[in-house]
Design an enzyme around this catalytic site. Structure first.
Site, PDB file in Angstrom:
ATOM      1  CB  SER A  60      -0.898   0.008   1.240  1.00  0.00           C
ATOM      2  OG  SER A  60      -1.579  -1.208   1.368  1.00  0.00           O
TER       3      SER A  60
HETATM    4  N1  SAH Z   1      -0.256  -4.642   4.135  1.00  0.00           N
HETATM    5  C1  SAH Z   1       0.369  -5.199   2.976  1.00  0.00           C
HETATM    6  C2  SAH Z   1      -0.488  -4.994   1.762  1.00  0.00           C
HETATM    7  C3  SAH Z   1      -0.590  -6.230   0.950  1.00  0.00           C
HETATM    8  S1  SAH Z   1      -1.828  -6.248  -0.304  1.00  0.00           S
HETATM    9  C4  SAH Z   1       1.783  -4.669   2.809  1.00  0.00           C
HETATM   10  O1  SAH Z   1       2.214  -3.819   3.583  1.00  0.00           O
HETATM   11  O2  SAH Z   1       2.489  -5.143   1.906  1.00  0.00           O
HETATM   12  C5  SAH Z   1      -3.111  -7.150   0.475  1.00  0.00           C
HETATM   13  C6  SAH Z   1      -2.848  -8.578   0.797  1.00  0.00           C
HETATM   14  O3  SAH Z   1      -4.074  -9.138   1.260  1.00  0.00           O
HETATM   15  C7  SAH Z   1      -2.409  -9.470  -0.368  1.00  0.00           C
HETATM   16  O4  SAH Z   1      -1.165 -10.023  -0.073  1.00  0.00           O
HETATM   17  C8  SAH Z   1      -3.496 -10.546  -0.446  1.00  0.00           C
HETATM   18  O5  SAH Z   1      -3.003 -11.843  -0.764  1.00  0.00           O
HETATM   19  C9  SAH Z   1      -4.048 -10.506   0.968  1.00  0.00           C
HETATM   20  N2  SAH Z   1      -5.389 -11.082   1.159  1.00  0.00           N
HETATM   21  C10 SAH Z   1      -6.492 -10.977   0.362  1.00  0.00           C
HETATM   22  N3  SAH Z   1      -7.526 -11.665   0.896  1.00  0.00           N
HETATM   23  C11 SAH Z   1      -7.059 -12.207   2.072  1.00  0.00           C
HETATM   24  C12 SAH Z   1      -7.638 -13.041   3.084  1.00  0.00           C
HETATM   25  N4  SAH Z   1      -8.909 -13.482   3.024  1.00  0.00           N
HETATM   26  N5  SAH Z   1      -6.865 -13.398   4.135  1.00  0.00           N
HETATM   27  C13 SAH Z   1      -5.568 -12.987   4.239  1.00  0.00           C
HETATM   28  N6  SAH Z   1      -4.969 -12.217   3.316  1.00  0.00           N
HETATM   29  C14 SAH Z   1      -5.700 -11.825   2.248  1.00  0.00           C
END
Ligand code: SAH
Length: 216
Positions: A60
């Protein structure tokens, strides 16, 4: 990379963009974001942009991470400037978990993609954060063992807020998550759990990857 100066510049921009929370600005100035992105992207690490982290997912934008952290601290339980237990859904590369580790006593962060769960573990090793607990699983179910949480933060947006998240929130706690609204667009949703019940607020438009069920 000597990143202190670039990071200080990023923090300056974040405050110009409206972030006022001192603990959040401190955390953003502390966590080395360039350690969470691929070598080819290191020189973009302190720009206010989301970047690819593999498997179709993105880290993000700094402004969004800061904004969500600030919203969490602005809750009844966050007012003191430090949160108790926090649950993050969507570990991704682990960056936001590292930021949350400064703002909360314990961070539980759950990721549904094994490849990213492993990547986050490798990225975070350098920082030695004993209060970050990485979990592999479907975050739509929350993580009951760590509940109740002073804060729950989601980095992926679905059509609704899963009931498990609301159940696992402490009284006085706050949930911050992107959600697809009636117009088909994503917006940031804030839910406060009070002794009188749940209070919802719909905030600005955001662009997060989709929340998916199951593991992969
Ligand atoms: N906070 C992260 C952002 C990653 S993007 C950072 O700092 O890099 C969001 C993430 O949510 C992705 O990796 C995706 O695989 C995950 N995601 C989506 N649905 C999910 C679920 N049901 N449970 C856990 N993770 C999930």
């Amino acid at each position: 990379m000597d990143s202190d100066a670039v990071r200080a510049r990023m923090v300056h921009k974040l405050s110009a963009m409206g972030i006022v929370s001192a603990p959040v600005l401190r955390a953003m100035g502390q966590v080395e974001r360039h350690r969470f992105v691929d070598t080819a992207l290191v020189n973009q690490a302190y720009e206010d942009t989301s970047l690819p982290i593999g498997l179709g997912q993105t880290i993000s934008k700094p402004n969004v991470v800061a904004r969500m952290g600030e919203l969490l601290l602005d809750s009844a339980l966050g007012k003191a400037g430090q949160l108790g237990r926090v649950l993050e859904i969507g570990t991704g590369c682990g960056y936001q978990a590292a930021v949350l580790a400064v703002l909360a006593r314990e961070v539980y962060s759950i990721e549904r993609l094994r490849g990213l769960h492993d990547k986050a573990r490798a990225n975070l090793r350098h920082f030695r954060l004993p209060n970050v607990h990485l979990l592999f699983g479907d975050g739509m179910l929350g993580y009951a063992k760590g509940a109740p949480y002073a804060g729950i933060i989601a980095a992926a947006g679905g059509d609704a807020i899963p009931q498990a998240w609301l159940d696992q929130l402490a009284v006085g706690g706050r949930l911050v998550a992107p959600m697809v609204t009636s117009g088909g667009k994503q917006a940031l949703v804030v839910v406060d759990k009070t002794a009188q019940g749940l209070k919802h607020q719909l905030l600005e438009a955001v662009h997060f990857v989709p929340l998916k069920s199951g593991i992969a």
